[in-house]
Motif scaffolding. Structure first.
Motif, short mmCIF file in Angstrom:
data_model
loop_
_atom_site.label_atom_id
_atom_site.label_comp_id
_atom_site.label_asym_id
_atom_site.label_seq_id
_atom_site.Cartn_x
_atom_site.Cartn_y
_atom_site.Cartn_z
N LYS A 265 0.83 -1.21 0.00
CA LYS A 265 0.00 0.00 0.00
C LYS A 265 0.87 1.25 0.00
CE LYS A 265 -4.24 -1.74 2.18
NZ LYS A 265 -5.14 -1.65 3.37
N GLU A 266 1.93 1.22 0.79
CA GLU A 266 2.84 2.38 0.87
C GLU A 266 3.60 2.59 -0.45
OE1 GLU A 266 5.33 1.40 4.13
OE2 GLU A 266 3.79 1.74 5.66
N SER A 267 3.65 1.55 -1.26
CA SER A 267 4.44 1.62 -2.51
C SER A 267 3.56 1.72 -3.74
CB SER A 267 5.33 0.37 -2.62
OG SER A 267 6.13 0.20 -1.47
N GLU A 268 2.29 2.12 -3.56
CA GLU A 268 1.36 2.20 -4.68
C GLU A 268 1.82 3.15 -5.77
OE1 GLU A 268 -2.36 3.17 -2.93
OE2 GLU A 268 -2.93 1.07 -2.55
N ASN A 269 2.63 4.13 -5.39
CA ASN A 269 3.11 5.08 -6.40
C ASN A 269 4.24 4.50 -7.23
OD1 ASN A 269 4.83 5.09 -4.13
ND2 ASN A 269 5.65 7.09 -4.70
N ARG A 270 4.74 3.32 -6.83
CA ARG A 270 5.86 2.71 -7.58
C ARG A 270 5.49 1.39 -8.24
NH1 ARG A 270 11.07 2.31 -4.00
NH2 ARG A 270 9.66 1.86 -2.26
N ILE A 271 4.47 0.72 -7.73
CA ILE A 271 4.06 -0.56 -8.30
C ILE A 271 2.54 -0.60 -8.44
CG2 ILE A 271 6.04 -1.84 -7.42
CD1 ILE A 271 4.32 -2.83 -5.13
N SER A 272 2.05 -1.43 -9.37
CA SER A 272 0.61 -1.52 -9.62
C SER A 272 0.09 -2.90 -9.23
CB SER A 272 0.33 -1.26 -11.11
OG SER A 272 0.92 -2.31 -11.89
N HIS A 273 -1.24 -3.05 -9.28
CA HIS A 273 -1.86 -4.35 -9.00
C HIS A 273 -1.42 -5.37 -10.04
CE1 HIS A 273 -4.42 -3.19 -5.66
NE2 HIS A 273 -4.79 -2.10 -6.32
N GLU A 274 -1.25 -4.92 -11.27
CA GLU A 274 -0.79 -5.82 -12.32
C GLU A 274 0.61 -6.35 -12.00
OE1 GLU A 274 0.10 -5.84 -17.15
OE2 GLU A 274 -0.74 -4.06 -16.18
N ASN A 275 1.45 -5.48 -11.48
CA ASN A 275 2.81 -5.91 -11.07
C ASN A 275 2.73 -7.00 -10.03
OD1 ASN A 275 3.89 -2.47 -11.21
ND2 ASN A 275 4.15 -4.04 -12.77
N LEU A 276 1.84 -6.82 -9.05
CA LEU A 276 1.72 -7.78 -7.96
C LEU A 276 1.16 -9.12 -8.45
CD1 LEU A 276 0.35 -5.51 -5.07
CD2 LEU A 276 2.69 -6.32 -5.43
N GLU A 277 0.25 -9.06 -9.41
CA GLU A 277 -0.29 -10.30 -9.96
C GLU A 277 0.79 -11.09 -10.68
OE1 GLU A 277 -3.48 -8.99 -12.39
OE2 GLU A 277 -4.85 -8.59 -10.70
N ARG A 278 1.63 -10.40 -11.42
CA ARG A 278 2.72 -11.08 -12.12
C ARG A 278 3.73 -11.65 -11.12
NH1 ARG A 278 4.25 -7.29 -17.38
NH2 ARG A 278 2.18 -7.38 -18.37
N LEU A 279 3.98 -10.90 -10.06
CA LEU A 279 4.88 -11.39 -9.03
C LEU A 279 4.33 -12.66 -8.39
CD1 LEU A 279 7.32 -11.12 -7.09
CD2 LEU A 279 5.88 -9.65 -5.66
N LEU A 280 3.05 -12.66 -8.11
CA LEU A 280 2.42 -13.82 -7.47
C LEU A 280 2.59 -15.07 -8.33
CD1 LEU A 280 0.74 -14.97 -5.17
CD2 LEU A 280 -1.32 -14.28 -6.42
N VAL A 281 2.45 -14.92 -9.61
CA VAL A 281 2.62 -16.07 -10.53
C VAL A 281 4.03 -16.64 -10.42
CG1 VAL A 281 2.70 -16.76 -12.95
CG2 VAL A 281 0.86 -15.27 -12.14
N ILE A 282 5.02 -15.77 -10.39
CA ILE A 282 6.42 -16.21 -10.32
C ILE A 282 6.70 -16.86 -8.97
CG2 ILE A 282 8.83 -15.48 -10.40
CD1 ILE A 282 7.41 -15.38 -13.08
N VAL A 283 6.21 -16.26 -7.88
CA VAL A 283 6.44 -16.80 -6.55
C VAL A 283 5.83 -18.19 -6.43
CG1 VAL A 283 5.89 -16.55 -4.10
CG2 VAL A 283 6.63 -14.56 -5.41
N MET A 284 4.59 -18.35 -6.91
CA MET A 284 3.94 -19.65 -6.86
C MET A 284 4.68 -20.67 -7.70
SD MET A 284 1.47 -19.34 -4.79
CE MET A 284 0.57 -20.86 -5.13
N SER A 285 5.22 -20.24 -8.82
CA SER A 285 5.99 -21.13 -9.68
C SER A 285 7.23 -21.63 -8.96
CB SER A 285 6.39 -20.38 -10.97
OG SER A 285 7.26 -21.18 -11.75
N HIS A 286 7.91 -20.75 -8.24
CA HIS A 286 9.11 -21.14 -7.50
C HIS A 286 8.75 -22.15 -6.40
CE1 HIS A 286 12.23 -17.82 -8.52
NE2 HIS A 286 11.49 -18.14 -9.57
N GLN A 287 7.64 -21.88 -5.73
CA GLN A 287 7.22 -22.78 -4.64
C GLN A 287 6.84 -24.15 -5.18
OE1 GLN A 287 4.09 -20.68 -2.58
NE2 GLN A 287 5.53 -19.38 -1.45
N ASN A 288 6.20 -24.21 -6.34
CA ASN A 288 5.84 -25.49 -6.94
C ASN A 288 7.08 -26.28 -7.35
OD1 ASN A 288 3.09 -25.02 -6.68
ND2 ASN A 288 2.91 -24.07 -8.71
#
Length: 293
Positions: A265-288
């Motif tokens: 939330k504090e970094s909303e001016n630097r990252i977007s929801h789309e950025n976070l969604e893409r990050l989530l995909v990569i993180v889940m991929s690493h965990q799998n």
């Protein structure tokens, strides 16, 4: 005539030898009354009488090239700084230069005074003068002044002054000089400054500091990870961000979901929801991948 000055005179008349604390009180009294010459003479009288018996003065005397006069002026400058009397700090420092060579303690204090009061140019000039004095001492030790060799506090003060003035190019120069001269990175003192520098375009300094901490066998503070993760996401380097997040799982501290939520939330001016969604995909991929292994 003040009570302390009168008492001092009676002591001398009666033949009683004044102690170091007597001179300390007397010096402060003279200074508060604006009697700088008298304050200096009191210290010199202390030197002539060899009054160096207290633990504090013994400690001062054990330092190389230490003289009570230098430390008296330094104490006056620090007291004025603590009281918010900035003009007095500058006046005392200028007066000091007429009576003795400023020691590194006085110089470090003045760097703080300048840095905290929007006087970056004065801080820079003084810092450069210290380095010149050191170079001259190394070239001709017999004519130099080893008491003005920059120390860790010198670099800390100059980093703070540069950050306060948002002089990030000079900040980088000071940081590199500090590391080259063998001073260790202190997460408590330097991390917040490096984060500010990172957000001003000096991410490579934060990454360099992160590597130094790891090489020293230390655990980077959470703020290190947080800032590097946000920077990686903002640059669409999701692999890097995922690696950092996974590495935090092995750190001796835990980051809660609420902390991550607040960070994003504090970094909303630097990252977007789309950025976070893409990050989530990569993180889940690493965990799998780890689960399959």
């Amino acid at each position: 005539m003040t009570l302390s000055v009168s008492f001092f005179g009676n002591m001398k008349t009666s033949g009683e030898v004044p102690k170091a604390i007597t001179y300390k009180v007397l010096g402060r009294t003279f200074w508060k009354e604006g009697k700088v010459d008298e304050a200096v003479e009191a210290v010199r009288d202390m030197e002539r009488r060899g009054v160096i018996r207290t633990a504090s003065v013994d400690k001062i005397r054990s330092l190389p090239h230490a003289r009570p006069l230098e430390f008296t002026f330094t104490g006056m400058i620090k007291s004025s700084m603590d009281g918010g009397h900035i003009d007095d700090c500058i006046c005392i420092f200028e007066y000091m230069k007429d009576h003795c060579a400023p020691n590194i303690g006085a110089i470090n204090t003045m760097l703080k005074v300048y840095g905290r009061n929007d006087m970056f140019t004065k801080a820079k000039v003084l810092f450069d003068e210290v380095k010149v004095a050191k170079a001259e001492f190394c070239a001709t030790p017999e004519s130099g002044n080893s008491s003005v060799v920059p120390d860790m506090y010198t670099y800390n003060s100059m980093l703070e002054a540069s950050a306060s003035a948002q002089q990030w190019e000079y900040f980088e120069r000071v940081y590199r000089e500090m590391i080259v001269h063998g001073y260790q990175l202190d997460q408590n003192k330097h991390l917040s400054l490096l984060v500010k520098a990172s957000r001003a375009g000096k991410l490579h300094l934060l990454e360099h500091a992160f590597d130094l901490v790891l090489e020293a066998g230390e655990i980077p503070y959470p703020l290190f990870f947080f800032e590097l993760v946000i920077q990686a996401i903002s640059q669409h380097n999701y692999e890097r961000a995922a690696i950092l997040i996974n590495a935090m799982a092995y750190a001796p501290f835990q980051v809660t979901v609420k902390q991550w939520t607040n960070l994003f939330k504090e970094s909303e001016n630097r990252i977007s929801h789309e950025n976070l969604e893409r990050l989530l995909v990569i993180v889940m991929s690493h965990q799998n991948q780890q689960f399959l292994v």
